[in-house]
Write an enzyme that holds these catalytic residues in place. Structure first.
Site, PDB file in Angstrom:
ATOM      1  N   HIS A  11       0.829  -1.205   0.000  1.00  0.00           N
ATOM      2  CA  HIS A  11       0.000   0.000   0.000  1.00  0.00           C
ATOM      3  C   HIS A  11       0.865   1.258   0.000  1.00  0.00           C
ATOM      4  O   HIS A  11       0.495   2.276  -0.595  1.00  0.00           O
ATOM      5  CB  HIS A  11      -0.901   0.024   1.242  1.00  0.00           C
ATOM      6  N   LYS A  49       7.875 -10.536  -4.504  1.00  0.00           N
ATOM      7  CA  LYS A  49       7.343  -9.340  -3.849  1.00  0.00           C
ATOM      8  C   LYS A  49       8.176  -8.977  -2.629  1.00  0.00           C
ATOM      9  O   LYS A  49       8.499  -9.833  -1.806  1.00  0.00           O
ATOM     10  CB  LYS A  49       5.892  -9.561  -3.426  1.00  0.00           C
ATOM     11  N   LYS A  72       7.906  -8.875   2.613  1.00  0.00           N
ATOM     12  CA  LYS A  72       7.576 -10.073   3.382  1.00  0.00           C
ATOM     13  C   LYS A  72       8.709 -10.356   4.373  1.00  0.00           C
ATOM     14  O   LYS A  72       9.881 -10.326   4.029  1.00  0.00           O
ATOM     15  CB  LYS A  72       7.408 -11.283   2.461  1.00  0.00           C
TER      16      LYS A  72
END
Length: 406
Positions: free
Chosen positions: A49, A228, A231
């Site tokens: 986000h 991605k 994480k």
């Protein structure tokens, strides 16, 4: 006038457009209203986000008006994009709680004063829709054959896609339609994984209203291996300091791969691109200076300058030449846990996600108490461990915590 699109491209944000030439002309000649949607499926935003917020902030700095759309309605359905299974269904109360938590985080990145940005919630129009009217007015413009070719649906066809989730694309398209009517919103921005859903809104407005509408996607934040970013071993890298401490947040960026420093500096900070290029060009040990700048700048944006300074000082004390240990993260336990097994304590304080993970760490020689390696799974804390009122815990090579008794 500098076209914001050139800056966004240079920083690596832009992945694809619905209408490239029209978009360039529009952003260069007018101040537009655009939106990005955020489904409140948790009570905090995460790094994914944050990338969208940075994109929105760059657009706002260039004079364009953002709409932050909270998905109070779409969160009731769940977006199938990137999911292997149906998402847990949330209650209205859970969603509203998440919305309120996320609103507080938004204002750090977006200026809502004097109408410079709009905060909307699609629950305002989705929750009271007449289903038959919706099918007649919106559903008629969607081809099921075409929808089934979308990546967000193709991935789920073998495992099973619920009709509930199949509606998500129509709802997201309808969001754009409503924002276009209410606020003259002409563009949707979002992650590249939302491409199919974004096209749906563009086409709905163009077909139903015969008006121009556009969509532009942002590259997802991935590392040099295409995975991605954001994480951690404990899950997502949250923007809420209660979920991911400012120190752990700082350390994440301090430890990114050398090859990812340039991308992160460009997309996650407001540093001028000349400085980004200079820092990105550093090699070998010097690249650590660029990582320190990256960690400080991103932590400052998310948690404020004071938290960034404290995190940098703690990191320097542990890994550099500093000696001030005051800013090392402190965790506390109750007096009755002072004689418990260390694995129980570390799971309780969330330093470790599980006892199994703790056993693996001990087997690998990666856990120390006060600079002494722990080699016994049943090792018990004692009063002698609390030197100067705390125990120094080192997890792996770069994670430090001070453990004290309440």
């Amino acid at each position: 006038m500098i076209n914001v699109l050139d800056e966004l491209i240079e920083r690596g944000y832009i992945k694809q457009y619905t209408h490239e030439e029209e978009t360039r002309k529009l952003l260069g000649e007018k101040k537009i209203t655009f939106y990005i949607g955020f489904d409140p499926t948790a009570d905090s935003l995460h790094v994914g986000h944050f990338l969208a917020l940075m994109l929105m902030a760059h657009m706002q700095k260039a004079g364009h008006r953002p709409i932050v759309l909270m998905g109070g309605g779409t969160a009731m359905v769940g977006d199938p994009t990137g999911k292997t299974d149906m998402r847990k269904m949330l209650t209205r109360e859970e969603i509203e709680h998440n919305v309120q938590c996320i609103k507080k985080q938004m204002s750090r990145f977006i200026d809502f004063s004097d109408g410079k940005a709009i905060l909307a919630n699609n629950a305002d129009w989705l929750m009271n829709l007449n289903y038959i009217n919706f099918l007649r007015e919106v559903g008629v413009h969607f081809s099921v054959n075409k929808m089934l070719t979308a990546e967000c649906f193709k991935q789920r066809m073998e495992k099973g896609l619920s009709f509930l989730e199949f509606n998500y694309m129509l709802m997201q398209g309808y969001d754009f339609f409503e924002l276009n009517k209410k606020y003259d919103c002409v563009m949707e921005l979002g992650g590249d994984d939302q491409w199919s859903n974004m096209i749906a809104g563009v086409e709905l407005i163009r077909r139903k209203e015969n008006k121009p509408a556009y969509a532009m996607t942002c590259s997802l934040l991935t590392n040099s291996e295409g995975k991605k970013m954001g994480k951690t071993e404990n899950g997502a890298l949250w923007l809420d300091p209660e979920k991911t401490t400012p120190y752990d947040f700082y350390q994440y960026w301090r430890n990114v791969n050398d090859s990812d420093v340039g991308k992160c500096l460009a997309m996650l900070t407001f540093l001028p691109m000349d400085e980004v290029k200079r820092l990105s060009a550093l090699k070998d040990k010097e690249i650590n200076e660029a990582k320190k700048v990256l960690a400080y700048e991103v932590t400052k944006l998310v948690h404020g300058e004071e938290a960034a300074k404290k995190s940098a000082a703690a990191s320097e004390a542990l890994f550099g030449q500093g000696s001030n240990m005051e800013n090392v993260p402190m965790v506390t336990i109750t007096a009755d846990m002072a004689n418990a097994q260390i694995l129980d304590v570390l799971v309780y304080t969330k330093i470790l996600p599980s006892k199994g993970e703790g056993r693996r760490l001990i087997q690998q020689g990666g856990l120390t108490l006060n600079d002494v390696k722990v080699d016994d799974f049943t090792r018990v804390l004692t009063s002698e461990d609390f030197k100067d009122g705390f125990v120094m815990i080192k997890k792996g090579k770069k994670k430090f915590y001070k453990l004290s008794i309440e």
